[in-house]
Scaffold this active site. Sequence first.
Site, PDB file in Angstrom:
ATOM      1  N   CYS A 103     107.451  21.485 -14.187  1.00 37.58           N
ATOM      2  CA  CYS A 103     107.428  22.607 -15.124  1.00 37.58           C
ATOM      3  C   CYS A 103     108.192  22.270 -16.410  1.00 37.58           C
ATOM      4  O   CYS A 103     107.740  21.444 -17.189  1.00 37.58           O
ATOM      5  CB  CYS A 103     107.967  23.859 -14.434  1.00 37.58           C
ATOM      6  N   TYR A 104     109.348  22.888 -16.641  1.00 31.43           N
ATOM      7  CA  TYR A 104     110.147  22.564 -17.829  1.00 31.43           C
ATOM      8  C   TYR A 104     110.466  21.070 -17.868  1.00 31.43           C
ATOM      9  O   TYR A 104     110.445  20.447 -18.931  1.00 31.43           O
ATOM     10  CB  TYR A 104     111.443  23.380 -17.820  1.00 31.43           C
TER      11      TYR A 104
ATOM     12  N   GLU B 139     107.623  23.048  -4.790  1.00 34.47           N
ATOM     13  CA  GLU B 139     108.707  23.382  -3.867  1.00 34.47           C
ATOM     14  C   GLU B 139     108.582  24.762  -3.237  1.00 34.47           C
ATOM     15  O   GLU B 139     109.246  25.058  -2.243  1.00 34.47           O
ATOM     16  CB  GLU B 139     110.069  23.263  -4.571  1.00 34.47           C
TER      17      GLU B 139
ATOM     18  N   HIS C 119     104.861  24.403  -9.379  1.00 32.57           N
ATOM     19  CA  HIS C 119     106.054  24.277  -8.531  1.00 32.57           C
ATOM     20  C   HIS C 119     105.662  23.896  -7.102  1.00 32.57           C
ATOM     21  O   HIS C 119     105.307  24.769  -6.297  1.00 32.57           O
ATOM     22  CB  HIS C 119     106.839  25.591  -8.511  1.00 32.57           C
TER      23      HIS C 119
ATOM     24  N   ASP D   7     127.198  33.543   7.915  1.00 28.47           N
ATOM     25  CA  ASP D   7     127.793  32.660   6.914  1.00 28.47           C
ATOM     26  C   ASP D   7     129.288  32.447   7.131  1.00 28.47           C
ATOM     27  O   ASP D   7     129.770  31.313   7.168  1.00 28.47           O
ATOM     28  CB  ASP D   7     127.548  33.211   5.502  1.00 28.47           C
TER      29      ASP D   7
ATOM     30  N   LYS E  12     120.227  30.038   3.811  1.00 30.53           N
ATOM     31  CA  LYS E  12     120.546  30.694   5.079  1.00 30.53           C
ATOM     32  C   LYS E  12     120.033  29.902   6.284  1.00 30.53           C
ATOM     33  O   LYS E  12     120.745  29.748   7.283  1.00 30.53           O
ATOM     34  CB  LYS E  12     119.953  32.107   5.088  1.00 30.53           C
TER      35      LYS E  12
ATOM     36  N   GLY F 249     112.631  25.586 -15.515  1.00 31.17           N
ATOM     37  CA  GLY F 249     113.660  26.382 -16.169  1.00 31.17           C
ATOM     38  C   GLY F 249     113.032  27.443 -17.052  1.00 31.17           C
ATOM     39  O   GLY F 249     111.842  27.376 -17.384  1.00 31.17           O
TER      40      GLY F 249
END
Length: 501
Positions: free
Chosen positions: A75-76, A161, A159, A217, A357, A48
């Site tokens: 992280c945060y 991810e 991170h 979408d 997406k 964050g």
Amino acid sequence: MVLVVDYGSQYSRLITRRIRENEVYSEVVFPDDEVSLSEVDAVVLSGGPRSVYEEDAPNLPKWFKDYKGPVLAICYGMQLVVKEFGGEVKRGKGEYGRTLVEISDDPIFEGIPERVHVWMSHGDEVVRLPEGFHPIAFSETGVIAGATDGKRFWLLQFHPEVHHTEFGEKMISNFLFRVCKLEKNWKIGDLVEEKIRKIRETVGRKKAILALSGGVDSSVAAVLTHRAIGKNLVCVFVDHGLLRKGEREEVERVFKKHFDMNLVVIDARKRFLERLKGVTDPERKRKIIGEEFIRVFEEEARKHDVEFLVQGTIYSDVIESAASGKTTAKIKSHHNVGGLPEKMNLKLVEPLRDLFKDEVRKVGRYLGIPDHIINRHPFPGPGLAVRVLGEITEEKLEMLREADYVFIETLRKYNYYDKVWQAFAVLLPIRSVGVKGDARAYEYVIALRAVNSVEGMTADWSRIPYDVLDEVARRITREVEGVGRVVYDVTSKPPATIEWE
């Protein structure tokens, strides 16, 4: 289920996506949400933008004191755990971007080299770990980059991810299967069935109206909702005058004949262009288009006695419009999120809101939607309004349509359309001096944009061969009246966004 607590990171949904890619179910919640712990097998605390010592900085959720399972804090999240459990966090020099770290022997790093490059983004740093914790990774500057108590908590300052972290996906997989001992038991079909169930619960036997653009979408949202409520869904396609060449005809052909849906086509070109007359600010364009869309749908809804509006909003729309959490930074408003009017007479249903997406495309394939629809490049809800920079006129729209058509047609000719994630043309609000027929010309500039991406949150510009770009440029300047120069955008996201506005 793995619960991801979102502290406002731009990457929070990426964590969920990485977990789902491992065939483990995951959901995102915010720190103040209520949670039923009986369904939770593991928890991830996201990064964050705040400092843990800032006034009103988000804390651990109230339910966390009752949760006794494994935790991955990023992280945060790492700094928050350290602070709350008696360690110390201080303001440091900060580490940003690609950083080399050295890791120790630990289950979360099994099968990973001792030195790897990771993606850092922090100003604060851990200077003292809580009692019972020990470091398992250090950055090249000596900062603690990973720690654990060997029982419940695994803390990472970087991170895992994001794609920029080497072996990041392996780290997440190790946490799921070596640390948490979870099983692979969730697939895309489970997600689809859950979405259909929720739509049925929400709409019931009432009618819904869907904003169909013909893009990926809205098409997936349409078929998904149609599976849930059948003929009680009315699909509305609004021709706002901001469409690509041949768009309206293609939508009518596909959705009336292929899917046998209730499709209503509304010609609102004059209405939209009148409201956009003289408007140059991109945020105003988005707001105007978003509001006008809703008004058109409300008028159509009254004709069909519907209560719900279905939209193909996806997560990248939400996070860029800062609609996902209190601490998320706003990048730009999307007409179907930040561009919605405050007061609406329709209740929103957004079945794809928590998907990226590529996940939307997977859902579409599972639903049997043809590849030529699933593989279409993304197209912004405001359409060409955000690709005609500056004031919008019918003359400029026509120039852009033709230039964009030439670009896409040429990419298809050389089999490059499916090799790039998104490609389009932009009409710049400037004119450039040139020479045509031995005479001075003073005409508009077209910028070509093509990017490669996975989920749209980050993107790199596409290395299209020069010969292909050369043919596109020659055709546009020869065939599109009013255009005298073509340029190619070589900026990645970040720092730019994919669209110019």
